[in-house]
Design an enzyme around this catalytic site. Structure first.
Site, short mmCIF file in Angstrom:
data_model
loop_
_atom_site.label_atom_id
_atom_site.label_comp_id
_atom_site.label_asym_id
_atom_site.label_seq_id
_atom_site.Cartn_x
_atom_site.Cartn_y
_atom_site.Cartn_z
N THR A 1 44.44 45.61 13.98
CA THR A 1 43.15 45.62 14.69
C THR A 1 43.12 46.74 15.72
OG1 THR A 1 44.08 44.08 16.30
CG2 THR A 1 42.82 43.12 14.49
N LYS B 1 48.24 51.42 21.15
CA LYS B 1 48.85 52.71 21.53
C LYS B 1 48.93 52.85 23.06
CE LYS B 1 47.73 55.37 17.39
NZ LYS B 1 46.85 54.49 16.62
N GLN C 1 45.33 62.80 7.57
CA GLN C 1 45.95 63.26 6.31
C GLN C 1 46.45 62.05 5.54
OE1 GLN C 1 48.17 67.30 7.21
NE2 GLN C 1 48.93 65.70 8.56
N TYR C 2 46.28 62.08 4.23
CA TYR C 2 46.68 60.93 3.41
C TYR C 2 47.79 61.27 2.42
CZ TYR C 2 42.47 58.54 5.06
OH TYR C 2 41.51 57.94 5.83
N ARG D 1 40.47 52.85 5.51
CA ARG D 1 39.26 53.08 4.72
C ARG D 1 39.49 52.96 3.22
NH1 ARG D 1 37.97 58.28 8.31
NH2 ARG D 1 40.19 57.96 8.72
O1 LIG Z 1 49.18 53.78 14.93
C1 LIG Z 1 48.50 53.85 13.88
O2 LIG Z 1 48.36 52.87 13.17
C2 LIG Z 1 48.07 55.17 13.41
C3 LIG Z 1 48.92 56.23 13.69
C4 LIG Z 1 48.71 57.46 13.07
O3 LIG Z 1 49.48 58.39 13.23
N1 LIG Z 1 47.63 57.62 12.25
C5 LIG Z 1 46.75 56.61 12.01
O4 LIG Z 1 45.83 56.80 11.22
N2 LIG Z 1 46.94 55.38 12.63
C6 LIG Z 1 45.98 54.26 12.42
O5 LIG Z 1 45.95 53.94 11.04
C7 LIG Z 1 44.63 53.68 10.59
C8 LIG Z 1 44.32 54.66 9.49
O6 LIG Z 1 43.06 54.41 8.93
P1 LIG Z 1 42.53 55.13 7.60
O7 LIG Z 1 42.59 56.59 7.84
O8 LIG Z 1 41.14 54.64 7.47
O9 LIG Z 1 43.45 54.67 6.52
C9 LIG Z 1 43.75 53.80 11.82
O10 LIG Z 1 43.51 52.52 12.31
C10 LIG Z 1 44.55 54.61 12.81
O11 LIG Z 1 44.29 54.22 14.13
#
Ligand SMILES: O=C(O)c1cc(=O)[nH]c(=O)n1[C@@H]1O[C@H](COP(=O)(O)O)[C@@H](O)[C@H]1O
Length: 468
Positions: free
Chosen positions: A257, A293, A420-421, A440
């Site tokens: 969350t 964080k 980045q994915y 997402r």
């Molecule tokens: O701490 C995190 O979860 C986090 C660290 C990071 O380096 N990158 C990152 O995307 N996140 C979290 O991971 C989730 C990624 O979301 P999507 O990009 O939609 O998959 C978000 O909730 C971000 O806040």
């Protein structure tokens, strides 16, 4: 050897044997030809008692080598009078790789008046191969190591006393021969091969300092639920989040969350919302991870974590923090907060972020590992982009932590704001991370339950392949 301190008679006998069989016949005569006083220094901690016993009985002055440099006052590494030339004999109980003696000698010879030529050990495990004619082991710094007893003599005595059979004696001798190292070679512990989440939970349980670590619960749940998936529920409506939790709950071990992106609800108070989410978590068996964080000073972090409008510590099983404010303050703030609510809580340290312009790098990864090792009783793992390298000498400690990686999607390479994915296969199979965090890729799909199931299966099969 450690328990000798509890047996004063034995302590005095062992020290006396060191004196009569080694110090007097093999060292003192030679040292007395040099100028300077003869002094002793025990390798901390267990050999300090032998050095003290010898010092009192035979009137040797002592030096004490600190294990860590004093953080206050003079910052000394060696205690004792250091004003005139002296020959220091190092006293140690057991020698394995020689590293502890070498470390103490380096501190001693750093002092202007101290010279070290000899070390006396009670027990030589014969792990070092040495051809030196006038001592048992010649260390690479030139120090001669003399031992009272070695493992070969020891097993022969046990055999003579009929405590072990000749087959055991032979196999021990064979082992010693096959496992000796030559000085200069590095002693590396064999690397632990891949372990299952369940095995890691069991190993953690066997470590006294990890008994209360949340990582145990998480590894056990991962194993029993056959899932290494966390869904990032970055929706803005409380009801929608609760609905999403119901949809993906059966597939996930952690539901992530961002409590501060939710619009305040007209129908639910924060407390009621947290209670409802907790009920769903209990029903589907997952943990709640509030991705807060934290990054402030310890005391403010604690206030943000416990109390305030969100009262995170009460309902979130896990949270995370940056380490910009220091290597202890923020972790301690959260740990104290967790103690205050009296529930088992986990903490993930942010080692490396997923964004293309991130300022996190190899240095922040290294710091995160150091902090985790220092606060191992509370830190459960990392937010990272793959399994992290452990410090030299502790390479096998990787198993203790849960490596959690966001930036996971099957169809996209990134978004227009720097995200980045990578695929679950890459994150879990190649980068050896333990848990994938998908946002997402799941909650934007028409059928969220189906999408969560697909990611769970992909993450889990990458893990199973890793175990093969
Ligand atoms: O701490 C995190 O979860 C986090 C660290 C990071 O380096 N990158 C990152 O995307 N996140 C979290 O991971 C989730 C990624 O979301 P999507 O990009 O939609 O998959 C978000 O909730 C971000 O806040």
């Amino acid at each position: 050897m450690r328990s000798v301190v509890s047996h004063p008679k034995l302590l005095s006998q062992i020290s006396e044997i060191m004196y009569e069989s080694i110090i007097k016949p093999k060292i003192l005569d030679r040292l007395n030809e040099n100028s300077g006083r003869n002094v002793l220094c025990g390798v901390p901690y267990s050999a300090l008692t032998f050095a003290t016993a010898l010092s009192i009985k035979h009137e040797f002055p002592m030096l004490i080598a600190r294990k860590e440099q004093k953080q206050y006052g003079t910052g000394k590494l060696i205690e004792g009078l250091l004003e005139e030339p002296m020959n220091c004999i190092v006293i140690e109980d057991v020698i394995t790789s020689g590293a502890s003696i070498t470390e103490v000698v380096a501190k001693l010879v750093n002092e202007k008046f101290v010279s070290v030529k000899d070390a006396v050990v009670f027990f030589n495990r014969q792990q070092i191969h040495s051809d030196s004619p006038d001592c048992d082991i010649l260390l690479s710094n030139g120090v001669r190591v003399h031992s009272v007893l070695n493992i070969t003599q020891f097993v022969e005595i046990l055999h003579e006393k009929r405590c072990i059979g000749s087959d055991v004696v032979d196999s021990i001798k064979q082992y010693i021969e096959g496992n000796q190292i030559k000085l200069g070679q590095t002693v590396s512990k064999p690397n632990i091969k891949e372990l299952s989440y369940g095995q890691r939970a069991e190993l953690l349980k066997s470590l006294p300092s990890a008994k209360e670590n949340f990582a145990i619960d998480l590894f056990e749940l991962m194993e029993s639920k056959q899932s290494n998936l966390s869904v990032a529920c970055d929706v803005e409506d409380q009801d929608e989040l609760l609905e999403l939790a119901e949809q993906v709950g059966p597939e996930v071990v952690m539901l992530k969350t961002h409590i501060d992106i939710l619009r305040p609800s007209k129908t639910l108070t924060m407390q009621q919302f947290a209670d409802k989410l907790t009920q769903i978590a209990e029903k589907h068996k997952f943990f709640i991870f509030e991705d807060r964080k934290f990054a402030d000073i310890g005391s403010v972090t604690k206030q943000q974590y416990v109390g305030g409008p969100f009262d995170i510590a009460k309902w979130a099983h896990v949270t995370n923090c940056h380490l910009v404010s220091g290597t202890s303050s923020v972790v301690k703030g959260i740990q104290e907060g967790a103690q205050q609510v009296g529930k088992r809580r986990g903490l993930l340290l942010i080692a490396k972020m997923s964004t293309s312009d991130t300022l996190t790098n190899e240095d922040t990864e290294k710091v995160a590992v150091e902090v985790a090792q220092k606060h191992f009783d509370f830190v459960s793992g990392f937010i990272c982009q793959g399994r992290l390298e452990m410090p030299k000498g502790n390479e096998n400690d990787w198993f203790k932590y849960v490596y959690c990686t966001p930036g996971v999607q099957l169809d996209q390479k990134g978004d227009n704001l720097g995200q980045q994915y990578n695929t679950p296969q890459h994150i879990v199979g190649v980068k050896k991370s333990d848990l994938i965090i998908v946002g997402r890729g799941i909650y934007k799909q028409q059928n969220r339950a189906e999408a969560a199931c697909l990611y769970r299966k992909q993450g889990w099969s990458a893990y199973l392949e890793r175990l093969e």
